[in-house]
Design an enzyme around this catalytic site. Structure first.
Site, PDB file in Angstrom:
ATOM      1  N   SER A 115       0.829  -1.198   0.000  1.00  0.00           N
ATOM      2  CA  SER A 115       0.000   0.000   0.000  1.00  0.00           C
ATOM      3  C   SER A 115       0.871   1.259   0.000  1.00  0.00           C
ATOM      4  CB  SER A 115      -0.966  -0.045   1.197  1.00  0.00           C
ATOM      5  OG  SER A 115      -2.001   0.888   1.038  1.00  0.00           O
ATOM      6  N   GLU A 166      -9.327  -5.360  -6.078  1.00  0.00           N
ATOM      7  CA  GLU A 166      -9.026  -4.171  -5.257  1.00  0.00           C
ATOM      8  C   GLU A 166      -9.070  -2.873  -6.048  1.00  0.00           C
ATOM      9  OE1 GLU A 166      -5.040  -2.875  -4.003  1.00  0.00           O
ATOM     10  OE2 GLU A 166      -4.424  -4.936  -4.380  1.00  0.00           O
ATOM     11  N   HIS A 190      -7.489  -5.539  -1.346  1.00  0.00           N
ATOM     12  CA  HIS A 190      -6.255  -4.797  -1.126  1.00  0.00           C
ATOM     13  C   HIS A 190      -5.348  -5.501  -0.108  1.00  0.00           C
ATOM     14  CE1 HIS A 190      -3.656  -1.328  -0.906  1.00  0.00           C
ATOM     15  NE2 HIS A 190      -3.881  -1.174   0.385  1.00  0.00           N
TER      16      HIS A 190
END
Length: 319
Positions: free
Chosen positions: A171, A263, A293
């Site tokens: 991320s 995602e 995600h």
């Protein structure tokens, strides 16, 4: 009490939905769907909280530790920056994996990522270093990148060959794992041998279609943009210093990009792979079917997440 309430609500919602229409995604087990539902409700409830509140909430969560118990880890300092160093019981590789945790550049810490770092150490048979870089909004760009560069240089100064350093992160940590070699390319400095980006956050303006269409992921597009504004401050959300999708990837080391097929950040990861290949980078894309995600963080409940993590570890050590 808040966690108990969320658990009960998520349990009920998952049970009723599967009773009415089956699993949200064909490949999702009951447990995995419940975890995603719990995370979705947790994030939406916390969206109005201050970053400091969310950090404290994360530190209190009963996070997985099954992998953590299988490694040795302890605190180290690299050029004044605190980090945790993980050693597997049988070290097979001289590689040092530098892992940057996610959390939208706003929250997260080495302690919230103990499990994933331990799993990387075990899968790679190598040492993993998990630094505590500075967070926004108290420390906006380029604070996190400055910290990442200091840690990388400190590893080299301590005697680690840069050809034995691999970089990864999920991320926002994936953004930082890409920003580091991009900065080093600009300086014509030694590069890490390989980089693995796990669900990287590459476009803070959330302009790609998947940010709107992937409804099974936790969070939503508006939450992504709200968090991005706290990170960017006075910078535009599409500023290439933050939204790395707008940077020239030429000169990057060997690159793996993993992204979930379900995602919101899917499209920007696919676009980075395309641009990197066009720039002559040895890049490969690994799409995880039906995964939300940062599936690697869900490895405790997902064979797909664990398998993806193992593939990323193998990629880094093989390089």
């Amino acid at each position: 009490m808040r966690l108990i309430r969320l658990l009960l609500v998520a349990l009920g919602a998952t049970f009723l939905r599967r009773l009415r229409s089956g699993p949200r995604r064909a490949g999702w087990t009951w447990t995995f769907e419940f975890i995603v539902e719990l995370m979705r409700r947790d994030w939406m409830e916390m969206r109005s909280w201050k970053p400091a509140q969310i950090r404290a909430e994360f530190e209190r969560k009963p996070l997985p530790k099954s992998a953590t118990r299988k490694v040795r880890y302890g605190e180290i300092w690299l050029d004044g920056i605190r980090a945790l160093s993980f050693e597997p019981p049988s070290k097979r590789s001289p590689v040092v994996i530098l892992y940057f945790h996610g959390g939208s550049y706003l929250f997260g810490s080495p302690e919230t990522h103990l499990d994933v770092a331990a799993r990387f150490a075990l899968a790679a048979g190598a040492r993993v270093v998990l630094p505590e870089y500075r967070l926004a909004p108290e420390h906006r760009y380029p604070a996190a990148l400055d910290d990442a560069l200091r840690v990388f240089r400190a590893l080299i100064a301590s005697g680690t060959d840069p050809a034995h350093i691999a970089v990864t992160g999920e991320s926002a940590g994936g953004n930082l794992a890409l920003a580091l070699p991009l900065a080093l390319v600009g300086e014509r400095a030694p590069l890490p041998r390989a980089v693995a980006l796990l669900s990287p956050w590459l476009d803070l303006s959330a302009s790609f279609p998947s940010t709107r269409t992937q409804l099974d992921d936790y969070g939503d597009r508006e939450l992504v943009v709200e968090q991005a504004r706290l990170v960017a401050g006075e910078l535009s959300l599409d500023d290439p210093r933050l939204s790395l999708i707008h940077r020239d990837p030429k000169g990057l080391p060997r690159l793996l990009i993993q992204v979930g097929g379900a995602e919101r950040l899917h499209d920007e990861a696919v676009e980075l792979d395309r641009r990197a290949r066009e720039a002559g980078v040895d890049a490969r894309l690994d799409v995880l079917p039906e995964m939300p995600h940062a599936a690697q963080l869900l490895a405790e409940w997902s064979r797909e997440g664990q398998s993806a993590l193992e593939r990323a570890a193998s990629f880094l050590t093989a390089a």
